[in-house]
Design a protein around this motif. Sequence first.
Motif, PDB file in Angstrom:
ATOM      1  N   PHE B 206       0.819  -1.211   0.000  1.00  0.00           N
ATOM      2  CA  PHE B 206       0.000   0.000   0.000  1.00  0.00           C
ATOM      3  C   PHE B 206       0.857   1.267   0.000  1.00  0.00           C
ATOM      4  CE2 PHE B 206      -3.385  -2.729   2.157  1.00  0.00           C
ATOM      5  CZ  PHE B 206      -4.129  -2.857   0.990  1.00  0.00           C
ATOM      6  N   ALA B 207       2.028   1.192   0.667  1.00  0.00           N
ATOM      7  CA  ALA B 207       2.909   2.367   0.732  1.00  0.00           C
ATOM      8  C   ALA B 207       3.762   2.500  -0.521  1.00  0.00           C
ATOM      9  CB  ALA B 207       3.802   2.262   1.963  1.00  0.00           C
ATOM     10  N   GLY B 208       3.649   1.520  -1.442  1.00  0.00           N
ATOM     11  CA  GLY B 208       4.443   1.561  -2.675  1.00  0.00           C
ATOM     12  C   GLY B 208       5.901   1.215  -2.444  1.00  0.00           C
ATOM     13  N   LEU B 209       6.208   0.557  -1.325  1.00  0.00           N
ATOM     14  CA  LEU B 209       7.604   0.230  -1.008  1.00  0.00           C
ATOM     15  C   LEU B 209       7.990  -1.180  -1.445  1.00  0.00           C
ATOM     16  CD1 LEU B 209       7.892   1.769   2.586  1.00  0.00           C
ATOM     17  CD2 LEU B 209       8.694   2.726   0.434  1.00  0.00           C
ATOM     18  N   ALA B 210       7.015  -1.959  -1.877  1.00  0.00           N
ATOM     19  CA  ALA B 210       7.321  -3.325  -2.324  1.00  0.00           C
ATOM     20  C   ALA B 210       6.310  -3.731  -3.382  1.00  0.00           C
ATOM     21  CB  ALA B 210       7.265  -4.297  -1.150  1.00  0.00           C
ATOM     22  N   THR B 211       6.763  -4.535  -4.343  1.00  0.00           N
ATOM     23  CA  THR B 211       5.821  -5.080  -5.313  1.00  0.00           C
ATOM     24  C   THR B 211       5.035  -6.187  -4.619  1.00  0.00           C
ATOM     25  OG1 THR B 211       7.327  -6.788  -6.064  1.00  0.00           O
ATOM     26  CG2 THR B 211       7.459  -4.646  -7.200  1.00  0.00           C
ATOM     27  N   VAL B 212       3.982  -6.615  -5.269  1.00  0.00           N
ATOM     28  CA  VAL B 212       3.167  -7.688  -4.692  1.00  0.00           C
ATOM     29  C   VAL B 212       4.013  -8.947  -4.507  1.00  0.00           C
ATOM     30  CG1 VAL B 212       1.298  -9.280  -5.253  1.00  0.00           C
ATOM     31  CG2 VAL B 212       0.941  -6.824  -5.445  1.00  0.00           C
ATOM     32  N   GLN B 213       4.829  -9.262  -5.517  1.00  0.00           N
ATOM     33  CA  GLN B 213       5.657 -10.485  -5.422  1.00  0.00           C
ATOM     34  C   GLN B 213       6.654 -10.372  -4.270  1.00  0.00           C
ATOM     35  OE1 GLN B 213       4.842  -9.127  -8.311  1.00  0.00           O
ATOM     36  NE2 GLN B 213       3.990 -10.801  -9.557  1.00  0.00           N
ATOM     37  N   GLU B 214       7.290  -9.204  -4.162  1.00  0.00           N
ATOM     38  CA  GLU B 214       8.293  -9.025  -3.098  1.00  0.00           C
ATOM     39  C   GLU B 214       7.640  -9.131  -1.713  1.00  0.00           C
ATOM     40  OE1 GLU B 214      11.265  -5.902  -5.471  1.00  0.00           O
ATOM     41  OE2 GLU B 214       9.679  -5.151  -4.151  1.00  0.00           O
ATOM     42  N   ALA B 215       6.492  -8.464  -1.588  1.00  0.00           N
ATOM     43  CA  ALA B 215       5.808  -8.464  -0.283  1.00  0.00           C
ATOM     44  C   ALA B 215       5.339  -9.868   0.076  1.00  0.00           C
ATOM     45  CB  ALA B 215       4.632  -7.501  -0.312  1.00  0.00           C
ATOM     46  N   ALA B 216       4.764 -10.576  -0.904  1.00  0.00           N
ATOM     47  CA  ALA B 216       4.255 -11.923  -0.631  1.00  0.00           C
ATOM     48  C   ALA B 216       5.409 -12.856  -0.250  1.00  0.00           C
ATOM     49  CB  ALA B 216       3.519 -12.464  -1.852  1.00  0.00           C
ATOM     50  N   GLN B 217       6.532 -12.723  -0.974  1.00  0.00           N
ATOM     51  CA  GLN B 217       7.692 -13.573  -0.680  1.00  0.00           C
ATOM     52  C   GLN B 217       8.226 -13.285   0.729  1.00  0.00           C
ATOM     53  OE1 GLN B 217       8.783 -16.038  -2.973  1.00  0.00           O
ATOM     54  NE2 GLN B 217       9.689 -16.677  -1.027  1.00  0.00           N
TER      55      GLN B 217
END
Lengths: 346, 228
Positions: B206-217
């Motif tokens: 939500f803060a734009g600090l990680a992509t969905v893939q990065e955050a999920a990983q």
Amino acid sequence: MLKSRIREAISKSRTRESIEGYLFLLPNLLGFLIFLAIPLAISFYYSFTDYNLFTTPKFLGLANYAKALGVSFDPQAYQTALVQGKSWFAAVGAWIKPNDPTFWVALRNTLVYALGVLGFSIIPAFLLAWLLNSRLRGMTFYRALIYIPVVASVVGSALVWNWIYQQQSGALNTIISGTISWLNKLIFTAIGHPLVDPYIGWLVLPQYALFSLILMTSWATVGYDMVIFLAALQGIPVHLYEAATVDGASRWHILFRIIVPLMTPTIFFIFVINTISSLQIFSEPYIMTQGGPANSTLTIVYYLYQKGFQRFQMGYGSSLAWIVFALIFIITLIQFRLSGRWVYEE
Amino acid sequence: MSDWWGLWGWFVYSGGGSLFNADRTACGLTEPGSITGLQFMADLFLGPDRVAPPPGLEGGVGETEFHAGTVGMFPNGRWMTPSDRANDAFDWAVVEMPKGPGGNATWLFWGAYVINAQTEYPQQAWTVLKALTSPDVQAQIAALGTNIPSNKAQAAVDAFLNSKPPADNTPFINGAAYAQAEIPLFTGNWNDIVGGQYQPNIDKIFAGLATVQEAAQAACDGANPLFK
């Protein structure tokens, strides 16, 4: 015979005085034992156990401390990071695997917070005290005004600051937007480079949230620090100022050569007190951010609260509490050891 | 919407994913369906067509904005409908959540009453439990918008079905057919895994600090060692 009777009377009188003394001490002693000493001892015991509040504690030895402070090393991750073109620093970061990474995030946040509060409260408080140490009209009012945040409750202040920081309709963003709009109308639109409203998410974006808490706490602390500084300033003998003025010293010379050196014991006191209270920060993140977003305001005491009282890991939570104690003790000890180098003692 | 897990979790589920793997022994956020759902959510809030401010503790839009009439719709739980009903400034209704690639999705929450097996007062506890699950009390709870009845007696079920937190209960009744019950079936430490590992990484999306893939990983890397 007479001597013996006198001795006996004195002895009885002393015993009675002792009993009375202990009776007077008793309420405070009981309070100390029940609400401090015994809970501390129990928490120390729990810190070596796995305890969820409902079942019997299971002794783990130093496992909780090892979980919080321990790290392992992953050479494969180090190599992979380098192959991926990451920096040496990032590769070392990948190589070190903390057993509980969240603890280190909380520790980092707490240290950054403490440093931020020290900087944003002590320097402004000192300058304010210096400015307010004069006999201008209405000075008592200004001093009281700056002191008001100290007597306000943390909960009330935090709720007000929540509103100030609100992204969409908060006071701070409203002021920033108004100022930018005014500047654009005045200058920047005319020259073709209008300023863009940053529309900052003070508490909702990880990059700003901790800073926002630092700012709020500093605002609440400045008044107290200022009063202490003011008292110390007023204790500096007037003849020193007069002698310096006669010798042709400027205002800045007086500040840095007379005031600051004579104030170093007070600065040290404020430094130690602010460091200790900052390292124990809990209420502000609890009320304003709940440690988020993205753990950016997760402080070590809030983390131990989460572990102990939200996730019922009372043993691990207790170990974190003792780690905080050790941290504060070591930092305060270092401050005292280093104080001999810069604190001026008469 | 707010950043509550039930809402971003709905995107995961409606994308065809799940918070956990099939036997709930590992993180499921890196599964293709979960990524699809989270990516749809990220695009919705952060993409070029951003439909609303991204969620946060105070960001995003929700109850306050809905009552103020500044947003047309927002996701929420049934338990919030009594307070919405008190707002008579305009007409409103409840509908089922939109269908995603994973089909219909919603959460099933209920309040379970338990008696500690080691309690010293089993009879007294049983008396309290019977009172709490009586049709009368269940009707009062249902009127608050919370909890599917814990008592299967027809009177309790009728009290729930006939309660009117919203005027129309149909979307909730329809939802029961496909609702997902994550928490009650999960035996790990929910706060450690979802609160401690998933949520901070979802915040980063939500803060734009990680992509969905990065955050999920990152969420799964942090959470997987915590599954028992």
